[in-house]
Write an enzyme that holds these catalytic residues in place. Sequence first.
Site, PDB file in Angstrom:
ATOM      1  N   HIS A   7       2.680   9.645  -2.847  1.00 39.27           N
ATOM      2  CA  HIS A   7       3.036   8.158  -2.975  1.00 39.27           C
ATOM      3  C   HIS A   7       1.810   7.355  -3.447  1.00 39.27           C
ATOM      4  O   HIS A   7       2.011   6.232  -3.856  1.00 39.27           O
ATOM      5  CB  HIS A   7       3.497   7.469  -1.640  1.00 39.27           C
ATOM      6  CG  HIS A   7       2.355   7.743  -0.571  1.00 39.27           C
ATOM      7  ND1 HIS A   7       1.876   8.372   0.061  1.00 39.27           N
ATOM      8  CD2 HIS A   7       2.017   6.421  -0.023  1.00 39.27           C
ATOM      9  CE1 HIS A   7       1.041   8.003   0.971  1.00 39.27           C
ATOM     10  NE2 HIS A   7       0.958   6.780   0.872  1.00 39.27           N
ATOM     11  N   ASP A  64      -4.596   0.493   8.122  1.00 39.74           N
ATOM     12  CA  ASP A  64      -3.263   1.243   8.226  1.00 39.74           C
ATOM     13  C   ASP A  64      -3.096   2.403   9.375  1.00 39.74           C
ATOM     14  O   ASP A  64      -2.285   2.645  10.019  1.00 39.74           O
ATOM     15  CB  ASP A  64      -3.196   1.892   6.971  1.00 39.74           C
ATOM     16  CG  ASP A  64      -1.884   2.958   6.487  1.00 39.74           C
ATOM     17  OD1 ASP A  64      -0.814   2.428   7.164  1.00 39.74           O
ATOM     18  OD2 ASP A  64      -1.908   3.756   6.183  1.00 39.74           O
ATOM     19  N   LYS A 100       6.060   5.256  -1.563  1.00 38.54           N
ATOM     20  CA  LYS A 100       6.987   5.891  -1.002  1.00 38.54           C
ATOM     21  C   LYS A 100       8.488   6.002  -1.088  1.00 38.54           C
ATOM     22  O   LYS A 100       9.359   6.599  -0.810  1.00 38.54           O
ATOM     23  CB  LYS A 100       7.016   5.670   0.637  1.00 38.54           C
ATOM     24  CG  LYS A 100       5.430   6.202   1.235  1.00 38.54           C
ATOM     25  CD  LYS A 100       5.532   6.006   2.891  1.00 38.54           C
ATOM     26  CE  LYS A 100       4.213   6.552   3.259  1.00 38.54           C
ATOM     27  NZ  LYS A 100       4.150   6.427   4.690  1.00 38.54           N
ATOM     28  N   HIS A 128       0.757  -1.016  -0.035  1.00 35.08           N
ATOM     29  CA  HIS A 128       0.145   0.131  -0.154  1.00 35.08           C
ATOM     30  C   HIS A 128       0.802   1.400   0.018  1.00 35.08           C
ATOM     31  O   HIS A 128       0.580   2.380  -0.593  1.00 35.08           O
ATOM     32  CB  HIS A 128      -0.899  -0.220   1.298  1.00 35.08           C
ATOM     33  CG  HIS A 128      -0.311   0.171   2.523  1.00 35.08           C
ATOM     34  ND1 HIS A 128       0.259  -0.843   3.231  1.00 35.08           N
ATOM     35  CD2 HIS A 128      -0.275   1.191   3.131  1.00 35.08           C
ATOM     36  CE1 HIS A 128       0.750  -0.564   4.306  1.00 35.08           C
ATOM     37  NE2 HIS A 128       0.560   0.753   4.216  1.00 35.08           N
ATOM     38  N   ASP A 129       2.060   1.210   0.683  1.00 28.91           N
ATOM     39  CA  ASP A 129       3.000   2.511   0.652  1.00 28.91           C
ATOM     40  C   ASP A 129       4.230   2.180  -0.337  1.00 28.91           C
ATOM     41  O   ASP A 129       5.114   2.994  -0.054  1.00 28.91           O
ATOM     42  CB  ASP A 129       3.452   2.534   2.036  1.00 28.91           C
ATOM     43  CG  ASP A 129       2.328   3.470   3.046  1.00 28.91           C
ATOM     44  OD1 ASP A 129       1.544   4.106   2.348  1.00 28.91           O
ATOM     45  OD2 ASP A 129       2.379   3.543   4.126  1.00 28.91           O
ATOM     46  N   HIS A 163      -5.990   3.987  -0.234  1.00 31.17           N
ATOM     47  CA  HIS A 163      -6.340   3.708   1.133  1.00 31.17           C
ATOM     48  C   HIS A 163      -6.303   4.936   1.907  1.00 31.17           C
ATOM     49  O   HIS A 163      -6.311   4.894   3.043  1.00 31.17           O
ATOM     50  CB  HIS A 163      -5.018   2.701   1.836  1.00 31.17           C
ATOM     51  CG  HIS A 163      -3.714   3.254   1.497  1.00 31.17           C
ATOM     52  ND1 HIS A 163      -3.123   3.528   0.244  1.00 31.17           N
ATOM     53  CD2 HIS A 163      -2.979   3.885   2.289  1.00 31.17           C
ATOM     54  CE1 HIS A 163      -1.714   4.198   0.541  1.00 31.17           C
ATOM     55  NE2 HIS A 163      -1.598   4.265   1.775  1.00 31.17           N
ATOM     56  N   HIS A 164      -5.787   6.191   1.269  1.00 35.93           N
ATOM     57  CA  HIS A 164      -5.973   7.555   1.977  1.00 35.93           C
ATOM     58  C   HIS A 164      -7.125   8.009   1.699  1.00 35.93           C
ATOM     59  O   HIS A 164      -7.415   9.216   2.071  1.00 35.93           O
ATOM     60  CB  HIS A 164      -4.802   8.174   1.622  1.00 35.93           C
ATOM     61  CG  HIS A 164      -3.571   7.843   2.519  1.00 35.93           C
ATOM     62  ND1 HIS A 164      -3.590   7.957   3.831  1.00 35.93           N
ATOM     63  CD2 HIS A 164      -2.462   7.469   2.051  1.00 35.93           C
ATOM     64  CE1 HIS A 164      -2.474   7.464   4.291  1.00 35.93           C
ATOM     65  NE2 HIS A 164      -1.528   7.135   3.020  1.00 35.93           N
TER      66      HIS A 164
END
Length: 371
Positions: A252, A307, A227, A223-224, A278-279
């Site tokens: 990201h 998260d 980054k 998910h990240d 997811h954000h």
Amino acid sequence: MPATPAAVSSVPVSSEPASSEQAWALIAIVCTSAPVHRVLNLRGLDCAIRLVTGAKAAASEEIFQPADLVIVMHDPEGGIDGLTVVRNLRSRECHARTAILVLGTPAALRRASVEAGATDVMIEPIDPLDLQIRVCSLIELTLARQLLDRQSDAMNRNIDRARTEAALREREIIRRLMLAAEFRDDQAGDHLTRVAGCAIAIAEGLGLSEADANDIALASTMHDIGKISIPDSILMKPGPLSESEREEMKQHAIRGYRMLHDSPSHLLQLASDIALTHHERWDGGGYPQGLGTTQIPLAGRIVAVADVFDALISERVYKKAWTPEAARRHLEEHAGTHFDPACVAAFVSRWDDILGLVESNRPETAAVPDA
């Protein structure tokens, strides 16, 4: 006079055993008496005959033994009802596709024999040459079908093996992408493990299948991944981010999506959706697209809860770690605004599992800010 019990005997027909390159067949003949098989001129075929004789042949378990062709001598006066025999054969899975030839059926019962499941029907008078041709044709068709079945089975095994290998390659790719994330942040591995564990708990709490829950959990570990494109000066900054730094950090999500979305892999496509969404927030106030409610893919909504929970219970240089209970209250208070209420309810329903996960993978001090 009482009915004669069914009798069974085997009669080899081929004068020589079948060679390794020739097909070998077994013909079962259901008839009133053993001498009836002599009307069959099967010389030249590599086959053997199993006779099932007697007035009780139609009910005998012997007719259900494997055979490449079953020949039923319809003889109601002798106790052999061809329609009953055919129906009995077709009722067993082992004979669902067996070739069945009914002999001696009156013309009036020809259609009924086929409707009962007979492959072919011959009515009196039966010409021996015609019978031989029919039997040879049915045997050849049976052996051809068996060959196709074997080839199909082999092909299916190859496909299953290819799918298994592809799945292993997918997981290998994901594992290596996780390693890439850990090179940027040596705490990322523990965070990803906890998020994945929470994702499984939420997915199962929502009633998803074990396979779907595991896919979401595995995909959540990326998910990240975006980054890795963020400069160290921002990613490793020991404190809160400035507004411009926060905007850069938000990139990201889009960058992770771009890294993954055009893969033919189901898992990587799922991971791309998670990376991108997811954000997002249930009320539409998230980023990068401002999606709301069910516009956000379910996997993204699940990982959003997992998260944030892990971010809250993890210590940062600019904040203390929250207790799991406090983080849970935060999720419940923001259900319907930040989070999908159903995902929060599923999370809470698996609370004992969540606590066990946190206990076995305790968060450590982390310096990476969570935008």
